[in-house]
Write a protein that holds these residues in place. Structure first.
Motif, PDB file in Angstrom:
ATOM      1  N   ILE A  51      61.555 -44.216 -41.149  1.00 40.92           N
ATOM      2  CA  ILE A  51      61.170 -43.229 -39.938  1.00 40.92           C
ATOM      3  C   ILE A  51      62.629 -42.649 -39.805  1.00 40.92           C
ATOM      4  CG2 ILE A  51      59.336 -44.398 -39.290  1.00 40.92           C
ATOM      5  CD1 ILE A  51      60.848 -45.759 -37.104  1.00 40.92           C
ATOM      6  N   GLY A  52      62.558 -41.438 -39.400  1.00 38.20           N
ATOM      7  CA  GLY A  52      63.744 -40.590 -38.994  1.00 38.20           C
ATOM      8  C   GLY A  52      64.111 -39.959 -40.298  1.00 38.20           C
ATOM      9  N   GLY A  53      63.559 -40.238 -41.733  1.00 36.15           N
ATOM     10  CA  GLY A  53      64.268 -39.740 -42.812  1.00 36.15           C
ATOM     11  C   GLY A  53      63.883 -38.629 -43.173  1.00 36.15           C
ATOM     12  N   CYS A  54      63.076 -37.663 -42.459  1.00 36.48           N
ATOM     13  CA  CYS A  54      62.317 -36.424 -42.836  1.00 36.48           C
ATOM     14  C   CYS A  54      61.997 -35.968 -44.169  1.00 36.48           C
ATOM     15  CB  CYS A  54      63.652 -35.500 -42.307  1.00 36.48           C
ATOM     16  SG  CYS A  54      63.830 -35.555 -40.546  1.00 36.48           S
ATOM     17  N   LYS A  55      61.773 -36.958 -45.090  1.00 33.70           N
ATOM     18  CA  LYS A  55      61.281 -36.577 -46.265  1.00 33.70           C
ATOM     19  C   LYS A  55      59.970 -37.254 -46.629  1.00 33.70           C
ATOM     20  CE  LYS A  55      65.894 -36.256 -48.517  1.00 33.70           C
ATOM     21  NZ  LYS A  55      66.880 -36.502 -49.500  1.00 33.70           N
ATOM     22  N   GLY A  56      59.036 -36.939 -45.600  1.00 36.39           N
ATOM     23  CA  GLY A  56      57.682 -37.287 -45.694  1.00 36.39           C
ATOM     24  C   GLY A  56      57.361 -38.122 -44.557  1.00 36.39           C
ATOM     25  N   SER A  57      58.275 -39.148 -44.187  1.00 36.18           N
ATOM     26  CA  SER A  57      57.709 -39.957 -42.811  1.00 36.18           C
ATOM     27  C   SER A  57      58.252 -39.213 -41.837  1.00 36.18           C
ATOM     28  CB  SER A  57      58.783 -41.171 -43.253  1.00 36.18           C
ATOM     29  OG  SER A  57      58.288 -42.095 -44.103  1.00 36.18           O
ATOM     30  N   THR A  58      57.827 -39.691 -40.681  1.00 35.01           N
ATOM     31  CA  THR A  58      58.118 -39.363 -39.294  1.00 35.01           C
ATOM     32  C   THR A  58      59.617 -38.918 -38.933  1.00 35.01           C
ATOM     33  OG1 THR A  58      55.686 -39.806 -38.429  1.00 35.01           O
ATOM     34  CG2 THR A  58      57.425 -39.132 -36.703  1.00 35.01           C
ATOM     35  N   GLY A  59      60.120 -38.040 -38.605  1.00 36.42           N
ATOM     36  CA  GLY A  59      61.416 -37.784 -38.233  1.00 36.42           C
ATOM     37  C   GLY A  59      61.566 -36.472 -37.283  1.00 36.42           C
ATOM     38  N   PRO A  60      62.932 -36.226 -37.335  1.00 37.23           N
ATOM     39  CA  PRO A  60      62.998 -34.855 -36.286  1.00 37.23           C
ATOM     40  C   PRO A  60      62.446 -33.662 -36.883  1.00 37.23           C
ATOM     41  CG  PRO A  60      65.176 -36.130 -36.576  1.00 37.23           C
ATOM     42  CD  PRO A  60      64.069 -36.834 -37.566  1.00 37.23           C
ATOM     43  N   SER A  61      62.415 -33.634 -38.036  1.00 39.11           N
ATOM     44  CA  SER A  61      61.628 -32.396 -38.526  1.00 39.11           C
ATOM     45  C   SER A  61      59.970 -32.382 -38.233  1.00 39.11           C
ATOM     46  CB  SER A  61      61.967 -32.001 -39.845  1.00 39.11           C
ATOM     47  OG  SER A  61      61.416 -33.108 -40.757  1.00 39.11           O
ATOM     48  N   SER A  62      59.256 -33.546 -37.981  1.00 36.44           N
ATOM     49  CA  SER A  62      57.936 -33.605 -37.718  1.00 36.44           C
ATOM     50  C   SER A  62      57.555 -32.865 -36.359  1.00 36.44           C
ATOM     51  CB  SER A  62      57.702 -35.025 -37.661  1.00 36.44           C
ATOM     52  OG  SER A  62      58.123 -35.800 -38.766  1.00 36.44           O
ATOM     53  N   ILE A  63      56.182 -32.606 -36.323  1.00 41.69           N
ATOM     54  CA  ILE A  63      55.825 -32.026 -35.125  1.00 41.69           C
ATOM     55  C   ILE A  63      55.429 -32.917 -33.878  1.00 41.69           C
ATOM     56  CG2 ILE A  63      53.995 -30.711 -34.188  1.00 41.69           C
ATOM     57  CD1 ILE A  63      55.627 -29.021 -35.847  1.00 41.69           C
ATOM     58  N   ASN A  64      56.218 -32.771 -32.809  1.00 39.25           N
ATOM     59  CA  ASN A  64      56.200 -33.412 -31.639  1.00 39.25           C
ATOM     60  C   ASN A  64      54.821 -33.362 -31.028  1.00 39.25           C
ATOM     61  OD1 ASN A  64      56.011 -34.761 -29.066  1.00 39.25           O
ATOM     62  ND2 ASN A  64      58.113 -34.120 -28.683  1.00 39.25           N
ATOM     63  N   PRO A  65      53.695 -34.300 -31.079  1.00 41.33           N
ATOM     64  CA  PRO A  65      52.363 -33.781 -30.531  1.00 41.33           C
ATOM     65  C   PRO A  65      52.285 -33.591 -29.074  1.00 41.33           C
ATOM     66  CG  PRO A  65      52.683 -36.025 -30.893  1.00 41.33           C
ATOM     67  CD  PRO A  65      53.993 -35.572 -31.394  1.00 41.33           C
TER      68      PRO A  65
END
Length: 251
Positions: A113-127
């Protein structure tokens, strides 16, 4: 779980084998009301974890090995993706007849997590706002990464891992697994790692962060619609690589 087919890979006239074509799978958890409690006290959810598996889980689920990646790694540890030539970062170690023999073991690798390569991280959409988390993404620790991995291992129905292994930041996760869930780990293989950062290492990491933030393309962390701060990242990587090596290895 990821399927695979064995294909031959030739190198210097020696026949080697790879797990072949693989697919990245995704596991979601920590839905509203069941968020993951982080070490900082913040809650994170929902969470998606990208992961890949190689080999087959035996009937009593006793042959599972968890591979933990380093800072710049991801879930793609072995094989290739369909139509691409992106050989996994530990392909030399994972596969039929290799150190982590997929004819004997069931190997799992997930993106932290936090990795931004498929897992939820800073680049993921904040719901909550419909835009990337960016600098609003909560601070995550090695312990948080391992707690998220445990959700995946539970999802796969594995009660005890035959081994947990990884190098550098991956090795830190290995040590955390042993500390947090000793009853779930039969053996551990931490590689080129440490239980804590030295003051000098913390200082070098801060210089690397400052290099990234000094790049105009950093945009206070809100660069997702404009392109990455590549110049700052390049300098940070050079700084980091120096710290990975000894004087002897650089001669």
């Amino acid at each position: 779980m990821t399927g695979f087919k064995m294909i031959e890979k030739r190198n210097d006239n020696n026949k080697q084998y790879t797990v072949g074509v693989v697919e990245t799978a995704f596991h979601s958890f920590a839905e509203p009301g069941y968020e993951l409690r982080l070490e900082s006290g913040d809650n994170l959810g929902p969470i998606t974890q990208a992961y890949e598996t190689y080999g087959r889980l035996n009937s009593d689920k006793s042959n599972a090995i968890l591979v933990c990646h380093a800072l710049s790694g991801d879930a793609h540890a072995a094989g290739v993706h369909e139509g691409q030539n992106n050989i996994g970062w530990w392909d030399d170690m994972i596969g039929p007849g290799k150190a982590f023999d997929t004819e004997r073991y069931f190997v799992v690798c997930s993106n932290v997590i936090g990795g931004c390569k498929g897992s939820t991280g800073p680049s993921s959409i904040n719901p909550m706002i419909g835009r990337p988390y960016a600098m609003d993404f909560p601070f995550v620790t090695i312990s948080d990464m391992v707690n998220a991995q445990k959700h995946l291992i539970d999802f796969l129905g594995i009660e005890r891992l035959l081994s947990v292994t990884g190098g550098s930041m991956g090795g830190m996760q290995v040590l955390q697994w042993v500390a947090s869930y000793p009853e779930m780990v039969r053996s551990a293989i931490p590689i080129a790692t440490t239980k804590k950062h030295s003051p000098q290492q913390i200082a070098f990491n801060e210089v690397a962060r400052q290099a990234i933030m000094a790049d105009p393309d950093w945009r206070d962390g809100g660069y997702y619609e404009h392109g990455q701060p590549n110049k700052g990242l390049a300098v940070a990587r050079m700084i980091g690589h120096i710290t990975f090596m000894s004087d002897q290895s650089m001669e």
